[in-house]
Design an enzyme around this catalytic site. Sequence first.
Site, PDB file in Angstrom:
ATOM      1  N   CYS A  20       0.819  -1.209   0.000  1.00  0.00           N
ATOM      2  CA  CYS A  20       0.000   0.000   0.000  1.00  0.00           C
ATOM      3  C   CYS A  20       0.857   1.266   0.000  1.00  0.00           C
ATOM      4  CB  CYS A  20      -0.996  -0.046   1.156  1.00  0.00           C
ATOM      5  SG  CYS A  20      -2.360   1.131   0.975  1.00  0.00           S
ATOM      6  N   ALA A  21       0.834   2.024   1.064  1.00  0.00           N
ATOM      7  CA  ALA A  21       1.657   3.240   1.141  1.00  0.00           C
ATOM      8  C   ALA A  21       3.090   2.935   1.563  1.00  0.00           C
ATOM      9  CB  ALA A  21       1.026   4.226   2.127  1.00  0.00           C
TER      10      ALA A  21
END
Length: 184
Positions: A103-104
């Site tokens: 994800c991030a």
Amino acid sequence: MRGLLLLADGFEDTEALTTRDVLIRGGLEVLTASISDSIIVTSSFGVQVAANTLLSKITSFDSFDFLVLPGGGRGTQNLKDSVLVKTTIENFMNANKLVCAICAAPSILGKYGYLENKHFTCFAGCENGYPGIFTGEEVVKEDNIITARSMLYSVPFALEIIETLLGKEIKEKVLIGLKGQVSK
């Protein structure tokens, strides 16, 4: 084989807990480590989790084969802000051990230059400002780095880690179990 999964306040629930669950189903040992001074870590949705240990108490990474960095906006920022996390990532990268971010969290690897000239994926918008070749794919493995796009891909992310460390046969057995099927 043994892995280290880092937990920071604000971690994305599914990316940490589902990934851990699937890895354990594959036969991997996963130690969770809080990056703060508290063993209790609060997820992005307010779930409190007791980590196995504090990252600050780990004196050697020799017994670990892989590292997992879950995302979550605030969790990723807390990981990025930690000097201890930076040192941990450096240790795994210098030892050419598997480093996995979802994800991030791949932006952490980008910040420290580990994605330069490498294919990777991450949550849309988190790829900006980092050298590397953003693919937008669900899961990407290049060299000793595995990245995944978002929470939705937590299971394929974990399965890629299993395949990389234990082989395709173990991955397939875990996948059959996750689907609720019986092995033939």
